[in-house]
Design a protein around this motif. Structure first.
Motif, PDB file in Angstrom:
ATOM      1  N   LYS A  59      42.905  36.541  25.387  1.00 26.46           N
ATOM      2  CA  LYS A  59      42.171  36.538  24.163  1.00 26.46           C
ATOM      3  C   LYS A  59      42.584  37.505  23.528  1.00 26.46           C
ATOM      4  O   LYS A  59      42.276  38.852  24.026  1.00 26.46           O
ATOM      5  N   THR A  72      32.579  32.972  24.708  1.00 19.92           N
ATOM      6  CA  THR A  72      32.741  33.088  26.059  1.00 19.92           C
ATOM      7  C   THR A  72      32.198  31.831  26.832  1.00 19.92           C
ATOM      8  O   THR A  72      32.754  31.443  28.016  1.00 19.92           O
ATOM      9  N   ARG A  73      31.239  30.863  26.149  1.00 18.03           N
ATOM     10  CA  ARG A  73      30.840  29.749  26.756  1.00 18.03           C
ATOM     11  C   ARG A  73      32.048  28.755  26.782  1.00 18.03           C
ATOM     12  O   ARG A  73      32.250  28.036  27.642  1.00 18.03           O
ATOM     13  N   ALA A 132      35.260  29.632  26.767  1.00 19.46           N
ATOM     14  CA  ALA A 132      36.315  29.984  27.620  1.00 19.46           C
ATOM     15  C   ALA A 132      35.886  29.780  28.874  1.00 19.46           C
ATOM     16  O   ALA A 132      36.513  29.538  29.577  1.00 19.46           O
ATOM     17  N   ARG A 133      34.585  29.849  29.419  1.00 19.92           N
ATOM     18  CA  ARG A 133      34.380  29.292  30.669  1.00 19.92           C
ATOM     19  C   ARG A 133      34.829  27.875  30.939  1.00 19.92           C
ATOM     20  O   ARG A 133      35.108  27.651  32.121  1.00 19.92           O
TER      21      ARG A 133
END
Length: 135
Positions: free
Chosen positions: A113, A120-121, A123-124
């Motif tokens: 990134k 981040t949500r 990405a998880r």
């Protein structure tokens, strides 16, 4: 009459369809930032393959590339694959893992990134989908 199989959607397309992920505004500045991110991804891949002339890096890429080199030095990360395409036949999607490597005795999957505003949500979920397809 057989029908041509439909191409699988990408992980990021699936995430976008459910409202996850951040594409950002469509402005010249945002387009330039996305182009820098794409160029940085390429530089990281070429470095892993031993094909990067670091002196050829554009000055705008230097901070991100220096952060990548620091990451390698701090973690002992050893690249195995860059831009690895994976498919999950059961769920019908594909993705491109930026990096698969060994790090501190473990196999790791990485999605680079290069933005200040990472969802981040999303990405998880992205990395979880890659992991399922990688296994």
């Amino acid at each position: 009459m057989s029908k041509e199989p439909q191409p699988y959607p990408s992980v990021t397309q699936v995430l976008a369809a459910v409202g996850l992920g951040y594409r950002g505004p469509q402005t010249p500045e945002a387009d330039a930032a996305r182009a820098r991110g794409t160029a940085l991804h390429a530089a990281i891949r070429y470095h892993a393959e031993g094909d990067l002339d670091e002196a050829s890096l554009h000055p705008d890429l230097k901070p991100g590339f220096d952060a990548y080199l620091a990451f390698l030095a701090e973690t002992g990360h050893q690249p195995l694959h860059s831009e690895l395409e994976v498919r999950h036949e059961g769920y019908g999607y594909l993705g491109h893992i930026d990096r698969v490597g060994d790090q501190q005795g473990a196999r790791v999957l990485i999605d680079w990134k290069s933005t200040d505003s990472v969802d981040t949500r999303a990405a998880r979920y992205q990395l979880a989908a890659y992991r399922l397809a990688y296994e």
